[in-house]
Write an enzyme that holds these catalytic residues in place. Structure first.
Site, PDB file in Angstrom:
ATOM      1  N   GLY A 197       9.719  61.005   5.150  1.00 64.82           N
ATOM      2  CA  GLY A 197       8.561  60.120   5.240  1.00 64.82           C
ATOM      3  C   GLY A 197       8.887  58.902   6.067  1.00 64.82           C
ATOM      4  N   CYS A 219       7.278  63.203   0.977  1.00 63.94           N
ATOM      5  CA  CYS A 219       7.899  61.944   0.564  1.00 63.94           C
ATOM      6  C   CYS A 219       9.312  62.222   0.082  1.00 63.94           C
ATOM      7  CB  CYS A 219       7.119  61.324  -0.597  1.00 63.94           C
ATOM      8  SG  CYS A 219       5.441  60.884  -0.152  1.00 63.94           S
ATOM      9  N   CYS A 263       9.001  75.448  -3.174  1.00 66.82           N
ATOM     10  CA  CYS A 263       8.426  75.500  -1.815  1.00 66.82           C
ATOM     11  C   CYS A 263       9.438  76.111  -0.856  1.00 66.82           C
ATOM     12  CB  CYS A 263       8.060  74.083  -1.353  1.00 66.82           C
ATOM     13  SG  CYS A 263       7.582  74.019   0.388  1.00 66.82           S
ATOM     14  N   ASN A 312       6.684  62.413  -5.149  1.00 71.81           N
ATOM     15  CA  ASN A 312       6.705  63.377  -4.049  1.00 71.81           C
ATOM     16  C   ASN A 312       5.923  64.607  -4.512  1.00 71.81           C
ATOM     17  OD1 ASN A 312       9.344  65.543  -2.737  1.00 71.81           O
ATOM     18  ND2 ASN A 312       7.319  65.124  -1.927  1.00 71.81           N
ATOM     19  N   GLY A 313       4.811  64.890  -3.812  1.00 71.95           N
ATOM     20  CA  GLY A 313       4.006  66.055  -4.179  1.00 71.95           C
ATOM     21  C   GLY A 313       2.529  65.733  -4.078  1.00 71.95           C
ATOM     22  N   CYS A 330       1.075  79.214   1.733  1.00 74.75           N
ATOM     23  CA  CYS A 330       0.605  78.971   3.104  1.00 74.75           C
ATOM     24  C   CYS A 330       0.790  80.193   3.993  1.00 74.75           C
ATOM     25  CB  CYS A 330       1.286  77.735   3.696  1.00 74.75           C
ATOM     26  SG  CYS A 330       3.074  77.761   3.560  1.00 74.75           S
ATOM     27  N   CYS A 366       6.917  79.465  -4.057  1.00 76.54           N
ATOM     28  CA  CYS A 366       5.547  79.331  -3.566  1.00 76.54           C
ATOM     29  C   CYS A 366       5.534  79.874  -2.147  1.00 76.54           C
ATOM     30  CB  CYS A 366       5.119  77.863  -3.558  1.00 76.54           C
ATOM     31  SG  CYS A 366       3.515  77.629  -2.743  1.00 76.54           S
ATOM     32  N   TYR A 424      12.021  74.347   7.028  1.00 73.41           N
ATOM     33  CA  TYR A 424      11.717  73.216   7.909  1.00 73.41           C
ATOM     34  C   TYR A 424      12.065  71.840   7.345  1.00 73.41           C
ATOM     35  CZ  TYR A 424       8.911  69.918  10.584  1.00 73.41           C
ATOM     36  OH  TYR A 424       8.508  68.839  11.314  1.00 73.41           O
ATOM     37  N   CYS A 466      -1.681  74.129   2.911  1.00 74.75           N
ATOM     38  CA  CYS A 466      -0.843  73.776   1.756  1.00 74.75           C
ATOM     39  C   CYS A 466      -1.549  72.687   0.971  1.00 74.75           C
ATOM     40  CB  CYS A 466       0.515  73.262   2.217  1.00 74.75           C
ATOM     41  SG  CYS A 466       1.479  72.576   0.843  1.00 74.75           S
TER      42      CYS A 466
HETATM   43  S1  SF4 Z   1       1.947  76.227   0.416  1.00 76.34           S
HETATM   44 FE1  SF4 Z   1       3.709  76.460   1.813  1.00 76.34          FE
HETATM   45  S2  SF4 Z   1       4.340  74.373   2.365  1.00 76.34           S
HETATM   46 FE2  SF4 Z   1       2.994  74.228   0.557  1.00 76.34          FE
HETATM   47  S3  SF4 Z   1       4.363  74.239  -1.223  1.00 76.34           S
HETATM   48 FE3  SF4 Z   1       3.785  76.357  -0.864  1.00 76.34          FE
HETATM   49  S4  SF4 Z   1       5.371  77.181   0.524  1.00 76.34           S
HETATM   50 FE4  SF4 Z   1       5.528  74.939   0.551  1.00 76.34          FE
END
Ligand code: SF4
Length: 495
Positions: free
Chosen positions: A49, A23, A257, A123-124, A457, A454, A263, A403
């Protein structure tokens, strides 16, 4: 189409297997044309979005709203903006990560409680939302939507303080997961970011008015100056007294993230203090160091991988070419041809330049492979155009894990790299070579420390534990919330 009717089934969604953005949020305080600036801000954030959008304004005494399903220019026109007076506004563009595509789930989400109207845009993903919602329902709360966002206002109502910011702090203390928020009352705008800072959120200023936006590209469009990021765990209040910052939470492990860089974010944005464009070019240069291939040209599949492809071409000296041309005028849905045309849905969007590709060794740079089905069709299209060799390099490591923090690949079964080894994926996609950027190479390209990100994924290491049975539609499937959504999502047209 009237609200409540399903879309016609002979229109086929132009969905591919790319991950969906979550979002985008925007807020402004202290501008006489707040609704129009928010409209432009949402335009700039449309990539985050495309399912629904909305704007809420406040004029000091009352709150006005307009929301709908569809893109920003489909939902808003001159008339609807004129019905949104006020010197403050918040706006939201949504792709659902929790809850289906229903008008009731369009944001900003508006509630009234204790004589106060409040609106929120999120957003989240809140990873403990189901547990909290069940608890609230047992205590008598009645929910209007199937979104995790709604629990925030319910929690605020239970801890109503003299100031909205106090209620918000109380509510946020209960939440786990990711959130960047904008919140409005008739006379205040608030912006907040979770203590881990998963999602971006920035602050700007324009002729004495204050702004908050998911990305700086929205500030650029309204010609606002970028001030800084909203810091992880920070709550910013904008009102007649100016800008006030609150940092009520203990510092937490930063979890920005990294996939925003790879991306999601627009390349003309600055997020987490860095230029997305420059990070993407460095991802391409890192691919060149890790996978120095022989080839005649480097190309992206527009519009993914373009800036990493520029970086790869610059680092290797192999010419960059646009080997496939995108039709920018194809909408999200189109009418299927009456007779079978092979791979129509791929070609209607991207068409190969045969004269450029015939007999050549092509290196395609991609930013991700999620399910692989669309990538496979595109590679097939290149082969049919006479390409001699197709190699593919991906500007991040394989996505092997879901994710749960706001991106819509929340099931392992959706991820081809969770099921298959790289050689099997290469063969499935019809490639001569397939290479991914290493985790170390990806992090180094950001020029930031690894422990600020993070990486779940890619690594499978989740910093915030997840509720059992979490899913995008968990409130709709959950026994604690039986409702009109049973039986799966229904798609509604804009109001
Ligand atoms: S898991 Fe991947 S897509 Fe999700 S917040 Fe973490 S880095 Fe971003």
């Amino acid at each position: 189409m009237e609200n409540g009717k399903r879309k016609t089934v002979n229109q086929v969604g132009l969905q591919d297997d790319q991950p969906r953005e979550h979002c985008g949020i925007f807020g402004i305080y202290g501008h006489p044309d707040a609704a129009r600036l928010t409209y432009f801000g949402l335009y700039a954030l449309q990539h985050r979005g495309q399912e629904s959008c909305g704007i809420i304004t406040g004029d000091g005494s009352r709150v006005n709203q307009h929301r709908g399903l569809g893109l920003v220019p489909e939902v808003f026109d001159q008339q609807s903006l004129e019905r949104l007076p006020g010197h403050l506004a918040i706006g939201h563009v949504r792709y659902s990560t929790t809850g289906s595509t229903l008008l009731v789930n369009a944001q900003p989400f508006v509630v009234q409680h204790g004589g106060r109207t409040m609106a929120i845009g999120h957003n989240g993903n809140l990873t403990n939302a189901r547990e909290i919602r069940c608890r609230l329902e047992e205590d008598g709360s009645i929910f209007q939507s199937s979104m995790d966002t709604e629990i925030i206002v319910h929690l605020m109502a239970r801890h109503r303080g003299a100031q909205v910011v106090d209620s918000l702090i109380n509510a946020l203390e209960h939440l786990k997961g990711s959130y960047s928020l904008v919140l409005a009352t008739a006379d205040q705008v608030l912006a907040a970011r979770d203590p881990h800072g998963f999602r971006p959120l920035c602050l700007g200023q324009l002729n004495g008015s204050w702004l908050a936006a998911s990305e700086t590209c929205a500030l650029d469009l309204v010609q606002a100056d970028y001030l800084r990021e909203v810091e992880p765990g920070e709550i910013v209040v904008m009102d007649a007294a100016g800008l006030h910052c609150h940092k009520p939470f203990a510092p937490a492990l930063p979890q920005r993230c990294i996939f925003e860089f790879v991306y999601f974010a627009r390349p003309d944005s600055q997020i987490f203090g860095k230029s997305v464009y420059q990070v993407r070019k460095r991802l391409g240069a890192a691919l060149a160091r890790e996978h120095p291939l022989q080839g005649d040209l480097v190309m992206p599949f527009p519009d993914s991988g373009t800036y990493a492809a520029l970086g790869y071409a610059a680092a290797t000296g192999i010419p960059f070419e646009m080997g496939m041309i995108r039709n920018h005028y194809v909408g999200r849905t189109f009418i299927q041809p009456s007779q079978t045309m092979r791979d129509f849905s791929v070609r209607v969007k991207l068409n190969p330049v045969k004269e450029l590709l015939k007999g050549r060794r092509v290196i395609v740079i991609e930013d991700s492979i999620i399910r692989g089905t669309t990538t496979r069709s595109r590679v097939k299209s290149l082969r049919e155009a006479g390409v001699r060799e197709v190699s593919m390099l991906v500007s991040c490591p394989p996505h092997r894990f879901p994710c749960y923090y706001g991106i819509d690949f929340s099931r392992k079964g959706e991820l081809i790299a969770a099921q298959q080894e790289i050689e099997r994926i290469r063969d499935f996609l019809g490639l001569n070579y397939l290479g991914y950027l290493s985790l170390e190479g990806m992090v180094a390209a950001t020029e930031m420390e690894r422990d600020t990100f993070c990486l779940s994924c890619f690594s499978g290491d989740y910093p915030i534990p997840l509720e059992a049975a979490f899913s995008k539609t968990c409130f709709e499937e959950d026994l604690c919330a039986p409702g009109p959504w049973e039986g799966g999502p229904v798609i509604y047209e804009a109001e």
